[in-house]
Design a protein around this motif. Structure first.
Motif, PDB file in Angstrom:
ATOM      1  N   PRO A 122      37.104  23.284  59.612  1.00 56.95           N
ATOM      2  CA  PRO A 122      38.180  22.849  58.896  1.00 56.95           C
ATOM      3  C   PRO A 122      38.587  23.390  57.490  1.00 56.95           C
ATOM      4  N   SER A 123      39.910  23.891  57.450  1.00 53.55           N
ATOM      5  CA  SER A 123      40.081  24.468  55.884  1.00 53.55           C
ATOM      6  C   SER A 123      41.425  23.811  55.445  1.00 53.55           C
ATOM      7  N   TRP A 124      41.525  23.708  53.995  1.00 62.05           N
ATOM      8  CA  TRP A 124      42.885  23.350  53.333  1.00 62.05           C
ATOM      9  C   TRP A 124      43.298  24.239  52.427  1.00 62.05           C
ATOM     10  N   VAL A 125      44.694  24.361  52.394  1.00 61.76           N
ATOM     11  CA  VAL A 125      45.077  25.239  51.211  1.00 61.76           C
ATOM     12  C   VAL A 125      45.399  24.094  49.891  1.00 61.76           C
ATOM     13  N   ILE A 126      44.796  24.280  48.983  1.00 62.18           N
ATOM     14  CA  ILE A 126      45.096  23.238  47.778  1.00 62.18           C
ATOM     15  C   ILE A 126      46.154  23.625  47.138  1.00 62.18           C
ATOM     16  N   VAL A 127      47.135  22.835  46.951  1.00 59.10           N
ATOM     17  CA  VAL A 127      48.392  23.048  46.322  1.00 59.10           C
ATOM     18  C   VAL A 127      48.695  22.342  44.955  1.00 59.10           C
ATOM     19  N   SER A 128      47.506  21.672  44.479  1.00 62.10           N
ATOM     20  CA  SER A 128      47.515  21.091  43.141  1.00 62.10           C
ATOM     21  C   SER A 128      46.817  21.796  42.274  1.00 62.10           C
ATOM     22  N   GLU A 129      46.431  23.230  42.415  1.00 65.08           N
ATOM     23  CA  GLU A 129      46.075  24.078  41.549  1.00 65.08           C
ATOM     24  C   GLU A 129      46.246  25.532  41.901  1.00 65.08           C
ATOM     25  N   HIS A 130      46.253  26.684  40.957  1.00 63.65           N
ATOM     26  CA  HIS A 130      46.696  27.698  41.242  1.00 63.65           C
ATOM     27  C   HIS A 130      46.060  28.803  40.194  1.00 63.65           C
ATOM     28  N   ASN A 131      46.033  29.934  40.659  1.00 62.25           N
ATOM     29  CA  ASN A 131      45.752  31.134  39.762  1.00 62.25           C
ATOM     30  C   ASN A 131      46.948  31.974  39.680  1.00 62.25           C
ATOM     31  N   ILE A 132      47.340  32.619  38.663  1.00 62.92           N
ATOM     32  CA  ILE A 132      48.431  33.361  38.320  1.00 62.92           C
ATOM     33  C   ILE A 132      47.647  34.733  37.774  1.00 62.92           C
ATOM     34  N   ASP A 133      47.863  35.878  38.397  1.00 58.48           N
ATOM     35  CA  ASP A 133      47.124  37.099  38.090  1.00 58.48           C
ATOM     36  C   ASP A 133      48.157  38.367  38.497  1.00 58.48           C
ATOM     37  N   GLU A 134      47.677  39.546  37.851  1.00 57.63           N
ATOM     38  CA  GLU A 134      48.531  40.712  38.099  1.00 57.63           C
ATOM     39  C   GLU A 134      48.147  41.066  39.531  1.00 57.63           C
ATOM     40  N   TRP A 135      49.056  42.134  39.834  1.00 59.19           N
ATOM     41  CA  TRP A 135      48.672  42.593  41.408  1.00 59.19           C
ATOM     42  C   TRP A 135      48.991  43.999  41.310  1.00 59.19           C
ATOM     43  N   PRO A 136      48.012  44.847  42.112  1.00 62.11           N
ATOM     44  CA  PRO A 136      46.625  44.343  42.332  1.00 62.11           C
ATOM     45  C   PRO A 136      45.607  44.081  41.217  1.00 62.11           C
ATOM     46  N   ASN A 137      44.691  43.424  41.426  1.00 62.26           N
ATOM     47  CA  ASN A 137      43.606  43.009  40.518  1.00 62.26           C
ATOM     48  C   ASN A 137      42.340  43.255  40.755  1.00 62.26           C
ATOM     49  N   SER A 138      41.344  43.076  39.932  1.00 60.71           N
ATOM     50  CA  SER A 138      39.928  43.267  40.375  1.00 60.71           C
ATOM     51  C   SER A 138      39.510  42.122  40.975  1.00 60.71           C
ATOM     52  N   GLY A 139      40.050  40.918  41.175  1.00 58.56           N
ATOM     53  CA  GLY A 139      39.417  40.125  41.875  1.00 58.56           C
ATOM     54  C   GLY A 139      39.670  40.080  43.384  1.00 58.56           C
ATOM     55  N   LEU A 140      40.621  41.189  44.043  1.00 51.94           N
ATOM     56  CA  LEU A 140      40.681  41.269  45.279  1.00 51.94           C
ATOM     57  C   LEU A 140      39.427  42.061  45.786  1.00 51.94           C
ATOM     58  N   SER A 141      39.026  41.461  47.160  1.00 60.84           N
ATOM     59  CA  SER A 141      37.915  42.419  47.676  1.00 60.84           C
ATOM     60  C   SER A 141      38.113  42.320  49.269  1.00 60.84           C
ATOM     61  N   PRO A 142      37.343  43.443  49.856  1.00 62.41           N
ATOM     62  CA  PRO A 142      37.967  43.686  51.309  1.00 62.41           C
ATOM     63  C   PRO A 142      37.253  42.606  52.281  1.00 62.41           C
ATOM     64  N   LEU A 143      37.719  42.438  53.196  1.00 65.13           N
ATOM     65  CA  LEU A 143      37.302  41.404  54.095  1.00 65.13           C
ATOM     66  C   LEU A 143      36.028  41.905  54.446  1.00 65.13           C
ATOM     67  N   PRO A 144      35.031  40.763  55.046  1.00 62.15           N
ATOM     68  CA  PRO A 144      33.703  40.905  55.291  1.00 62.15           C
ATOM     69  C   PRO A 144      33.696  41.963  56.523  1.00 62.15           C
ATOM     70  N   GLY A 145      32.917  43.089  56.562  1.00 63.13           N
ATOM     71  CA  GLY A 145      32.683  43.929  57.609  1.00 63.13           C
ATOM     72  C   GLY A 145      33.927  44.818  57.612  1.00 63.13           C
ATOM     73  N   LYS A 146      35.028  44.718  56.955  1.00 65.15           N
ATOM     74  CA  LYS A 146      36.003  45.659  56.994  1.00 65.15           C
ATOM     75  C   LYS A 146      36.382  46.469  55.669  1.00 65.15           C
ATOM     76  N   PRO A 147      35.552  47.399  55.511  1.00 60.14           N
ATOM     77  CA  PRO A 147      35.907  48.031  54.143  1.00 60.14           C
ATOM     78  C   PRO A 147      37.281  48.673  54.098  1.00 60.14           C
ATOM     79  N   GLY A 148      38.120  48.398  53.129  1.00 59.41           N
ATOM     80  CA  GLY A 148      39.466  48.840  52.714  1.00 59.41           C
ATOM     81  C   GLY A 148      40.287  47.819  53.361  1.00 59.41           C
ATOM     82  N   VAL A 149      40.148  46.879  54.077  1.00 56.11           N
ATOM     83  CA  VAL A 149      40.994  45.829  54.527  1.00 56.11           C
ATOM     84  C   VAL A 149      40.861  44.689  53.679  1.00 56.11           C
ATOM     85  N   PHE A 150      42.154  44.227  52.986  1.00 55.56           N
ATOM     86  CA  PHE A 150      42.187  43.408  52.131  1.00 55.56           C
ATOM     87  C   PHE A 150      42.819  42.259  52.783  1.00 55.56           C
ATOM     88  N   SER A 151      43.455  41.964  53.629  1.00 56.11           N
ATOM     89  CA  SER A 151      44.501  40.852  54.010  1.00 56.11           C
ATOM     90  C   SER A 151      44.044  40.360  55.531  1.00 56.11           C
TER      91      SER A 151
END
Length: 141
Positions: free
Chosen positions: A82-111
């Motif tokens: 089970p998972s929840w999207v938390i709506v009571s806090e957020h990050n604001i960041d530039e796009w793209p940014n260094s905090g993005l990382s590829p999906l596990p086992g999928k180099p170059g795929v970020f979404s």
């Protein structure tokens, strides 16, 4: 590396920094699936986005979250817990940014893909309600 276009409802991997972590002086968070909620004008430079965390921890206390249905999680490739999207806090960041990382086992795929429009509408409505009431903590990265 091709980063996805930052469109509302896109789920990416990002090192989300919780407000309590930022208050303790940390500047980097845990790499996790995160819901990309909104993007600024795509002509603006730099371009900023608002990111909400996705967590396995049920909301408690002042934390407000919206549960992601199991069929949605399965459709976009998240785990079965089970998972929840938390709506009571957020990050604001530039796009793209260094905090993005590829999906596990999928180099170059970020979404992972997009959450359904109906679920996104619920998340957006609740997030905006809390933001208007100054009840959504922000961490500007």
């Amino acid at each position: 590396m091709a980063f996805p276009e930052p469109k509302p409802g896109c789920v990416v991997r990002y090192d989300y920094l919780w407000t309590h972590e930022a208050a303790a002086g940390r500047d980097q968070g845990k790499d996790r699936p995160t819901c990309l909620v909104a993007a600024s004008d795509n002509q603006a430079k730099p371009r900023f986005v608002v990111l909400l965390p996705i967590t396995h921890t049920p909301p408690a206390g002042d934390t407000i979250g919206i549960e992601i249905p199991a069929k949605v999680k399965q459709a976009i490739g998240l785990d079965d817990a089970p998972s929840w999207v938390i709506v009571s806090e957020h990050n604001i960041d530039e796009w793209p940014n260094s905090g993005l990382s590829p999906l596990p086992g999928k180099p170059g795929v970020f979404s992972y893909g997009f959450i359904p429009p109906g679920l996104f509408a619920q998340i957006k409505t609740r997030f905006l309600e809390l933001a208007r009431q100054n009840k959504s903590g922000a961490v500007r990265r």
